[in-house]
Write an enzyme that holds these catalytic residues in place. Structure first.
Site, PDB file in Angstrom:
ATOM      1  N   ARG A  78       0.487  -1.094  -0.194  1.00 26.81           N
ATOM      2  CA  ARG A  78       0.299   0.151  -0.475  1.00 26.81           C
ATOM      3  C   ARG A  78       0.478   1.279  -0.360  1.00 26.81           C
ATOM      4  NH1 ARG A  78      -1.739   0.388   4.546  1.00 26.81           N
ATOM      5  NH2 ARG A  78      -1.527  -1.537   5.690  1.00 26.81           N
ATOM      6  N   TYR A 206      -1.679  -3.582  -6.816  1.00 27.68           N
ATOM      7  CA  TYR A 206      -1.278  -4.077  -5.656  1.00 27.68           C
ATOM      8  C   TYR A 206      -2.129  -4.371  -4.850  1.00 27.68           C
ATOM      9  CZ  TYR A 206      -0.150  -5.265  -0.957  1.00 27.68           C
ATOM     10  OH  TYR A 206      -0.362  -5.763   0.415  1.00 27.68           O
ATOM     11  N   LYS A 215      -9.993  -2.491   1.482  1.00 23.50           N
ATOM     12  CA  LYS A 215      -9.468  -1.405   2.723  1.00 23.50           C
ATOM     13  C   LYS A 215     -10.200  -0.638   2.127  1.00 23.50           C
ATOM     14  CE  LYS A 215      -6.838  -3.568   4.067  1.00 23.50           C
ATOM     15  NZ  LYS A 215      -5.990  -4.672   5.947  1.00 23.50           N
ATOM     16  N   HIS A 235     -10.147  -2.644  11.456  1.00 28.31           N
ATOM     17  CA  HIS A 235      -9.273  -2.797  10.757  1.00 28.31           C
ATOM     18  C   HIS A 235      -9.404  -4.193  11.810  1.00 28.31           C
ATOM     19  CE1 HIS A 235      -4.932  -3.314   8.758  1.00 28.31           C
ATOM     20  NE2 HIS A 235      -5.639  -4.112   8.164  1.00 28.31           N
ATOM     21  N   SER A 257      -1.496  -3.461  10.569  1.00 27.57           N
ATOM     22  CA  SER A 257      -0.939  -4.852   8.752  1.00 27.57           C
ATOM     23  C   SER A 257       0.028  -5.304   9.292  1.00 27.57           C
ATOM     24  CB  SER A 257      -0.587  -4.190   7.763  1.00 27.57           C
ATOM     25  OG  SER A 257      -2.465  -2.925   7.157  1.00 27.57           O
ATOM     26  N   CYS A 259       0.599  -8.245  11.685  1.00 29.55           N
ATOM     27  CA  CYS A 259       1.524  -7.668  12.926  1.00 29.55           C
ATOM     28  C   CYS A 259       0.550  -9.533  13.203  1.00 29.55           C
ATOM     29  CB  CYS A 259       0.852  -6.790  14.040  1.00 29.55           C
ATOM     30  SG  CYS A 259       1.760  -5.773  13.308  1.00 29.55           S
ATOM     31  N   ASP A 284      -9.584  -9.822   8.837  1.00 26.92           N
ATOM     32  CA  ASP A 284      -8.876  -8.881   8.989  1.00 26.92           C
ATOM     33  C   ASP A 284      -9.556  -7.212   8.261  1.00 26.92           C
ATOM     34  OD1 ASP A 284      -6.461  -7.125   7.419  1.00 26.92           O
ATOM     35  OD2 ASP A 284      -7.348  -6.142   5.694  1.00 26.92           O
ATOM     36  N   ARG A 376       1.618 -12.254  -1.238  1.00 21.83           N
ATOM     37  CA  ARG A 376       0.653 -12.628  -0.274  1.00 21.83           C
ATOM     38  C   ARG A 376      -0.103 -14.000  -1.499  1.00 21.83           C
ATOM     39  NH1 ARG A 376      -1.869  -8.615   3.378  1.00 21.83           N
ATOM     40  NH2 ARG A 376      -0.168  -7.196   4.135  1.00 21.83           N
TER      41      ARG A 376
HETATM   42  O1  SAT Z   1      -1.985  -4.309   1.637  1.00 22.39           O
HETATM   43  S1  SAT Z   1      -3.782  -5.372   2.623  1.00 22.39           S
HETATM   44  O2  SAT Z   1      -3.857  -3.131   2.834  1.00 22.39           O
HETATM   45  O3  SAT Z   1      -4.941  -5.559   1.447  1.00 22.39           O
HETATM   46  C1  SAT Z   1      -2.705  -5.845   3.989  1.00 22.39           C
HETATM   47  C2  SAT Z   1      -3.056  -4.849   5.215  1.00 22.39           C
HETATM   48  O4  SAT Z   1      -2.435  -3.840   4.441  1.00 22.39           O
HETATM   49  O5  SAT Z   1      -3.878  -5.098   5.306  1.00 22.39           O
HETATM   50 MN    MN Z   2      -5.058  -5.587   6.719  1.00 18.91          MN
END
Ligand code: SAT
Ligand code: MN
Length: 591
Positions: A78, A206, A215, A235, A257, A259, A284, A376
């Site tokens: 991101r 991405y 998101k 989140h 993210s 973690c 998530d 991922r």
């Molecule tokens: O890359 S994502 O935003 O989908 C995953 C995250 O950073 O929580």
């Molecule tokens: Mn996330």
């Protein structure tokens, strides 16, 4: 309503049809393809993606149904500096979001989009966030020229006709446009228009930037909708804990993210804790709303997981190892000569030779990582062996505990419980965490990340914290609030707590607290377990001295910590709820 066939529209919804027409006229694709979400369609789209080199079929003996994708090396995470909330005024977006006036941003992005799909296909992806029939579910459309995105949305959401049926003739759908352009960081914008329930994302491919249900809709736009409509977009993972007696307790947890949300949501408890099991609802995002019985109910709006691959192994997440052994898309991991995938932290020894995430030859002597740290997997939740059937319950699950947690090598103890809702909001609001590879820049630095929502809150963070305080009035039986830190280190830099499945010991205490059957004592930070209230049996090397260490509250560290709370509070001061300043005074007095 007629069902869509072979790429044709299956809806008579005029608002949808005219908007798709408008975008097609703007982007000028050679072909418009409407996704219906069928198995046959998925097969055909995969074949198309393989033929064009977007996906590579992995070894069907080793990884049946799995495909490999490499992103542009400049596009692996991101990008918060390119993410904008285009609210009517900058004040509404607040100091933690980038802002541009909607008109200006529309002009700029429509300028980029114009003619950008010449020679390409525009995929119309209707999707439903939440179980069909759920009063909390929302419909979105993503118009994208990326077949990788169309396929990923098919795994991450309830995609296709199911969404058209749910929408009917209503007009309250999210309008999402995604144009890959030339994947150049200078033309990369992830822009949200809360007033129009719209998102435009250009110049990236991405996941976090372009899977617009995730998101963009479920959190940034979702948080704006939640505030207006009296619910919460968070989140958070959602899990169900089953006790040896079969009792089920539902917990939501907010960690930043990368973690460990996915690992925690799919946790396999140690054999010692016989009869305790964890079931996944989501890994998530949680949408939460007060129910008629005065409890807070949560749904997972997603239908799949977009999880960090490196570090996934039979100790950290055995259920994920099984889940991603089939029918998974891998992005930016390493590729072995026998067309399997490899990543740092995988079970077994590294391959003698493979291709790294950029396609370069890699050996164990290479200095660079073989898999990108933010590589991922994309897998449908139906493939999770620990999936709770309640993940499809339109009513959601009643939440008994909310857990906040960050990645902190010092200061924060393993676990404590907030004294009450207001204190819990303060604990969440002042959360700090070391940054990870999930976002570009700053990895390792501690930053304030209120409720793990810093990159995802779609409006003024002060108003968001006010919304949290206000929600208390609508929830007669509020969840208990806790804070955890699995990442505290000793002086030698070794983790003090074993983590992973052993986190069940902490989770068990949390669940038992919710049912008023676990001991605790008061500390300056909140309620903490007594030395013997955590079940630590069978945990080798975990001495009482180590327990003291992992729970220690050091005055100097906390002076520094509270100064860091100040930084955030000053930033938000025009709209910061007074309750939080009051909580800070109480904390200072206790310390
Ligand atoms: O890359 S994502 O935003 O989908 C995953 C995250 O950073 O929580
Ligand atoms: Mn996330």
């Amino acid at each position: 309503m007629t069902k869509s066939t072979s790429g044709k529209s299956g809806t008579a919804n005029k608002a949808v049809l005219s908007w798709v027409d408008q975008i097609a006229k703007l982007c000028k694709p050679d072909r418009v393809y409407w996704c219906n979400g069928s198995k046959a369609e998925r097969k055909a789209l995969i074949a198309e993606a393989v033929a064009s080199g977007v996906l590579l079929k992995l070894n069907p003996k080793k990884r049946p149904g799995c495909y490999y994708h490499r992103s542009n090396p400049n596009d692996v995470a991101r990008v918060e500096q390119s993410t904008f909330m285009c609210s009517e005024s900058q004040e509404e977006a607040g100091p933690t979001n980038n802002w541009m006036a909607p008109k200006e941003m529309y002009e700029r992005l429509y300028g980029y989009a114009a003619g950008s799909m010449r020679g390409r296909t525009l995929y119309v992806v209707p999707y439903l966030m939440g179980p069909p029939g759920s009063p909390m579910a929302k419909v979105g459309f993503e118009l994208t020229d990326s077949i990788y995105v169309a396929l990923s949305m098919g795994a991450m959401t309830r995609m296709g006709d199911v969404a058209l049926e749910e929408l009917g003739n209503r007009e309250d759908f999210n309008r999402g446009l995604h144009c890959m352009l030339d994947i150049h960081p200078e033309r990369r914008y992830i822009s949200h228009f809360p007033k129009d329930n719209a998102v435009i994302s250009v110049g990236s491919n991405y996941g976090g930037n372009v899977l617009l249900g995730k998101k963009c809709l479920a959190l940034r736009i979702g948080s704006c909708l939640g505030r207006q409509e009296g619910w919460m977009a968070e989140h958070m993972l959602i899990l169900g804990v089953e006790s040896p007696t079969g009792e089920k307790t539902y917990v939501a947890a907010a960690f930043p993210s990368a973690c460990g949300k996915t690992n925690f949501a799919m946790m396999m408890p140690p054999a010692r804790l016989k009869g305790w099991r964890v079931w996944t609802i989501g890994d998530d995002i949680a949408w939460m709303k007060p129910g008629p019985d005065g409890r807070l109910y949560a749904i997972n709006p997603e239908a799949g997981y977009f999880g960090v691959v490196p570090g996934t192994n039979s100790q950290s997440n055995p259920a994920a190892v099984e889940m991603i052994s089939h029918d998974t898309i891998f992005t930016n991991v390493a590729l072995t000569p026998d067309l399997d995938v490899w990543w740092e932290g995988k079970d077994g020894s590294p391959p003698r030779e493979c291709l790294d995430w950029k396609g370069n030859k890699w050996t164990p002597d290479s200095r660079e990582k073989a898999a990108h740290p933010n590589s991922r997997f994309t897998a449908p939740m139906a493939n999770n062996p620990l999936l709770a059937p309640e993940a499809n319950d339109p009513q959601g699950v009643p939440i008994s505990a909310i857990i906040f947690g960050g990645r902190r090598s010092d200061t924060m103890p393993l676990v404590f419980q907030a004294f009450n809702w207001g204190h819990g909001v303060y604990v969440g609001a002042t959360m700090g965490s070391e940054m990870t590879a999930a976002a570009v820049g700053g990895a390792g630095q501690v930053r304030r990340d209120p409720m793990a929502m810093l990159p995802f809150c779609g409006y003024h963070m002060g108003d968001y914290l006010r919304h949290w305080i206000n929600m208390h009035k609508a929830i007669k039986h509020p969840p208990r609030i806790f804070h955890v830190n699995w990442f505290r280190k000793d002086q030698q830099g070794a983790f003090l707590w074993p983590g992973f499945g052993e986190n069940m010991r902490v989770l068990k205490w949390i669940v038992d607290r919710c049912h008023a059957r676990a001991d605790a004592e008061e500390s300056a930070l909140g309620w903490v377990p007594k030395p013997d209230s955590l079940d630590l049996a069978g945990l080798s090397n975990f001495t009482p001295a180590r327990f003291e260490q992992v729970q220690a509250i050091h005055a100097e560290e906390w002076r520094r910590e509270i100064m860091m709370h100040e930084e955030l509070f000053i930033k938000l001061h025009t709209r910061l709820p007074k309750e939080l300043i009051f909580q800070r005074e109480l904390l200072l007095a206790r310390l």
